[in-house]
Write a protein that holds these residues in place. Structure first.
Motif, PDB file in Angstrom:
ATOM      1  N   GLY A  45       0.808  -1.194  -0.055  1.00  0.00           N
ATOM      2  CA  GLY A  45      -0.069  -0.028   0.004  1.00  0.00           C
ATOM      3  C   GLY A  45       0.889   1.307   0.068  1.00  0.00           C
ATOM      4  O   GLY A  45       2.220   0.980   0.094  1.00  0.00           O
ATOM      5  N   SER A  99      -4.566  -1.876  -0.516  1.00  0.00           N
ATOM      6  CA  SER A  99      -4.795  -0.514  -0.803  1.00  0.00           C
ATOM      7  C   SER A  99      -4.472  -0.026  -1.899  1.00  0.00           C
ATOM      8  O   SER A  99      -5.004  -0.437  -3.073  1.00  0.00           O
ATOM      9  N   HIS A 108      -7.650  -2.028   7.783  1.00  0.00           N
ATOM     10  CA  HIS A 108      -7.356  -1.737   6.393  1.00  0.00           C
ATOM     11  C   HIS A 108      -6.137  -2.204   5.935  1.00  0.00           C
ATOM     12  O   HIS A 108      -4.984  -2.038   6.710  1.00  0.00           O
TER      13      HIS A 108
END
Length: 298
Positions: free
Chosen positions: A63, A132, A278
């Protein structure tokens, strides 16, 4: 942030057989140096590992603000290596890679170089797994770098829409996993995403990114705007697509994974994970193992 032509790229020449982890540098089509690490599968032969490098390789795309050496990335790579060989790399502007981050645009070139390297090492099946920002990149890569038809025709559709040509078949993914990925660009519906946009779009924010988050960010706006992830999701088939998202993701609410799954139709499998936050920082070993098991199953 400016897009560039996705044509042929230069990658590092490496031996076809190596006894253990290998760190190298790859060159993308636009000349950016990308640091990358290869780790062979750690499972025994009885678990399906293939010492001749012809088994599955998982290419892990981190990410935003991550890198090949970040603890969460190393942890995910270690779990994946229990099921398959793993290639990790730092996106441009991150870690020891060169260039500047375009937050999901030119990064598709970085991923393509890593996938092609896995194939150069002899892996016949390569799965991309992105978290992500990396999730948005694997979705676009899956659409743009499709396997060429038997007649040798160039891929069309998304490639033509972005004005890109020459996406090579050896850089294609055989399956795609997108974890905590956005469905659309410019989303500002949560506080973390509003803070991220400040980091990316403001001079002071980019300074914070460089010195506080160790991420060098391109100051130019996208031109043209890249293919949105939700549109890319519908162009990945016939390659299998797995979409994974936490119900406590503070960045992207559940309409994002559901939109991606709807766009992909029967070509996608959706996992909504209870209690998960996340990206790679929130993915526990159990989930990572399930993802790896999905990746190694043709």
């Amino acid at each position: 942030m400016s897009s560039v032509s996705e044509g042929r790229f230069r990658s590092s020449a490496v031996p076809s057989i190596t006894p253990g982890p290998l760190r190298t540098a790859l060159r993308t089509d636009d000349g950016v140096r990308i640091e990358a690490v290869y780790e062979p599968c750690t499972a025994g032969a009885g678990a399906g590992a293939e010492s001749s490098f012809d088994g599955t390789a998982i290419v892990l795309a981190h990410g935003f603000t991550g890198s090949v050496d970040r603890p969460a990335v190393r942890r995910a790579a270690g779990v994946f290596a229990g099921r398959a060989a793993v290639v990790t790399f730092s996106f441009r502007g991150h870690g020891g890679s060169g260039g500047r981050s375009t937050v999901g645009d030119r990064e598709v070139l970085d991923l393509a170089a890593a996938v092609a390297w896995a194939r150069e090492l002899g892996h016949r099946r390569v799965v991309t797994a992105g978290f992500s920002m990396g999730g948005s990149v694997v979705l676009r890569h899956g659409a743009l770098y499709a396997r060429r038809p038997a007649d040798g025709a160039e891929p069309g559709g998304a490639v033509e829409r972005e004005g890109r040509t020459g996406a090579r078949s050896e850089a294609h993914a055989d399956a795609v996993v997108a974890v905590s990925a956005p469905a659309r660009w410019y989303y500002r519906g949560t506080a973390p995403m509003r803070r991220l946009h400040w980091v990316v779009t403001r001079p002071m924010g980019r300074m914070v990114g460089r010195y506080g988050l160790r991420t060098r960010i391109d100051r130019n706006e996208w031109d043209p705007v890249p293919l949105p992830p939700v549109e890319a999701a519908g162009l990945i088939a016939p390659a299998p697509l797995l979409i994974v998202h936490g119900d406590r993701d503070p960045y992207f609410p559940l309409d994002h994974p559901r939109s991606l799954a709807d766009a992909a139709g029967d070509g996608a499998e959706l996992w909504l994970e209870r209690g998960m936050g996340h990206a790679e920082n929130a993915a526990d070993e159990t989930l990572l193992t399930r993802i790896a098991d999905w990746a190694v199953t043709p």
